[in-house]
Motif scaffolding. Structure first.
Motif, PDB file in Angstrom:
ATOM      1  N   GLY A   1       0.775  -1.229   0.000  1.00  0.00           N
ATOM      2  CA  GLY A   1       0.000   0.000   0.000  1.00  0.00           C
ATOM      3  C   GLY A   1       0.808   1.282   0.000  1.00  0.00           C
ATOM      4  N   GLU A   2       2.133   1.188   0.106  1.00  0.00           N
ATOM      5  CA  GLU A   2       3.008   2.365   0.123  1.00  0.00           C
ATOM      6  C   GLU A   2       3.774   2.469  -1.190  1.00  0.00           C
ATOM      7  OE1 GLU A   2       3.265   4.696   2.591  1.00  0.00           O
ATOM      8  OE2 GLU A   2       1.579   3.624   3.482  1.00  0.00           O
ATOM      9  N   PRO A   3       3.905   3.678  -1.763  1.00  0.00           N
ATOM     10  CA  PRO A   3       4.654   3.827  -3.012  1.00  0.00           C
ATOM     11  C   PRO A   3       6.105   3.379  -2.857  1.00  0.00           C
ATOM     12  CG  PRO A   3       3.429   5.829  -2.507  1.00  0.00           C
ATOM     13  CD  PRO A   3       3.333   4.948  -1.301  1.00  0.00           C
ATOM     14  N   CYS A   4       6.612   2.694  -3.891  1.00  0.00           N
ATOM     15  CA  CYS A   4       8.017   2.262  -3.847  1.00  0.00           C
ATOM     16  C   CYS A   4       8.743   2.489  -5.167  1.00  0.00           C
ATOM     17  CB  CYS A   4       8.121   0.797  -3.434  1.00  0.00           C
ATOM     18  SG  CYS A   4       7.530  -0.361  -4.659  1.00  0.00           S
ATOM     19  N   GLY A   5       8.061   3.002  -6.187  1.00  0.00           N
ATOM     20  CA  GLY A   5       8.712   3.280  -7.457  1.00  0.00           C
ATOM     21  C   GLY A   5       7.708   3.781  -8.479  1.00  0.00           C
ATOM     22  N   TYR A   6       8.234   4.310  -9.573  1.00  0.00           N
ATOM     23  CA  TYR A   6       7.352   4.806 -10.635  1.00  0.00           C
ATOM     24  C   TYR A   6       8.008   4.621 -11.993  1.00  0.00           C
ATOM     25  CZ  TYR A   6      10.221   8.986 -11.247  1.00  0.00           C
ATOM     26  OH  TYR A   6      11.253   9.834 -11.520  1.00  0.00           O
ATOM     27  N   ILE A   7       7.174   4.639 -13.023  1.00  0.00           N
ATOM     28  CA  ILE A   7       7.642   4.679 -14.410  1.00  0.00           C
ATOM     29  C   ILE A   7       6.825   5.738 -15.132  1.00  0.00           C
ATOM     30  CG2 ILE A   7       7.743   3.483 -16.637  1.00  0.00           C
ATOM     31  CD1 ILE A   7       8.460   0.960 -15.213  1.00  0.00           C
ATOM     32  N   LEU A   8       7.519   6.603 -15.839  1.00  0.00           N
ATOM     33  CA  LEU A   8       6.909   7.594 -16.699  1.00  0.00           C
ATOM     34  C   LEU A   8       7.051   7.071 -18.125  1.00  0.00           C
ATOM     35  CD1 LEU A   8       5.680  10.454 -16.969  1.00  0.00           C
ATOM     36  CD2 LEU A   8       8.011  11.307 -17.144  1.00  0.00           C
ATOM     37  N   ALA A   9       5.951   6.602 -18.707  1.00  0.00           N
ATOM     38  CA  ALA A   9       5.981   5.946 -20.018  1.00  0.00           C
ATOM     39  C   ALA A   9       5.574   6.912 -21.122  1.00  0.00           C
ATOM     40  CB  ALA A   9       5.039   4.749 -20.015  1.00  0.00           C
ATOM     41  N   GLY A  10       6.010   6.581 -22.325  1.00  0.00           N
ATOM     42  CA  GLY A  10       5.598   7.340 -23.504  1.00  0.00           C
ATOM     43  C   GLY A  10       4.228   6.878 -23.972  1.00  0.00           C
ATOM     44  N   SER A  11       3.756   7.464 -25.054  1.00  0.00           N
ATOM     45  CA  SER A  11       2.402   7.199 -25.555  1.00  0.00           C
ATOM     46  C   SER A  11       2.314   5.949 -26.420  1.00  0.00           C
ATOM     47  CB  SER A  11       1.909   8.392 -26.363  1.00  0.00           C
ATOM     48  OG  SER A  11       2.736   8.572 -27.505  1.00  0.00           O
ATOM     49  N   GLY A  12       3.437   5.402 -26.815  1.00  0.00           N
ATOM     50  CA  GLY A  12       3.414   4.268 -27.732  1.00  0.00           C
ATOM     51  C   GLY A  12       3.346   4.721 -29.177  1.00  0.00           C
TER      52      GLY A  12
END
Length: 191
Positions: free
Chosen positions: A50-61
């Motif tokens: 339930g706690e944030p541990c990472g992220y990804i900022l993805a492109g639109s494809g």
């Protein structure tokens, strides 16, 4: 328990804070980029219990190529496969959009290069770093992985795919377009 979400009350704050803590490796993107990505469902947040541990900022494809502009897992959650699960969720999202290739640029001096190789990416080439980072590192490694799209994309025009569920549907649509193209207009009466 690990989950990946695209909406969370702490998403923007967490992603910006983690980017700031890892700015030497990630570089800097302004807040507006993260806000736009969150609006477009392109910001993915990994939650551990339930706690944030990472992220990804993805492109639109765009044109079938899924790019990741930033990927980061907080230090205490690294080397436990949470990053691999986060990447897999983004790849699955990209396949659903018709992406056939996944591309990641990673600074040549980072340990993350071993991570990308361990999850099936292959080194495709190198590209020079931007002027702002050139004093620290000379180049970025370009990592590539083939994806299996959920739907068959036959053509990309202005970034939008023509998507068909089967080859038969694609062929029928092609024949229909050909018929429309070669239909002659009725001749006007001669006066």
């Amino acid at each position: 328990m690990f989950t990946v979400v695209k909406s969370h009350p702490e998403m923007l704050r967490y992603a910006l804070d983690l980017q700031a803590k890892n700015s030497d490796a990630l570089g800097f993107l302004p807040r507006v980029v993260f806000e736009k990505a969150a609006e477009d469902d392109q910001l993915f947040l990994g939650l551990l219990n339930g706690e944030p541990c990472g992220y990804i900022l993805a492109g639109s494809g765009y044109q079938g190529i899924l790019r990741r502009w930033q990927c980061c897992i907080q230090y205490d959650a690294r080397r436990r496969l949470y990053g691999a699960m986060l990447v897999a969720a983004v790849e699955q999202w990209g396949e659903g959009r018709g992406c056939h290739t996944s591309v990641v640029n990673c600074a040549s001096d980072l340990e993350a290069n071993d991570f990308w190789q361990s999850i099936g990416y292959r080194l495709s080439g190198i590209t020079p770093c931007g002027e702002a980072r050139r004093y620290k590192r000379s180049h970025l490694n370009v990592w590539v992985k083939a994806l299996t799209p959920a739907v068959l994309v036959t053509e990309w025009r202005t970034g939008r795919p023509r998507v068909y569920q089967s080859n038969a549907q694609r062929q029928k649509a092609y024949r229909d377009r050909q018929r429309e193209r070669y239909v002659t207009s009725p001749k006007s009466p001669v006066v």
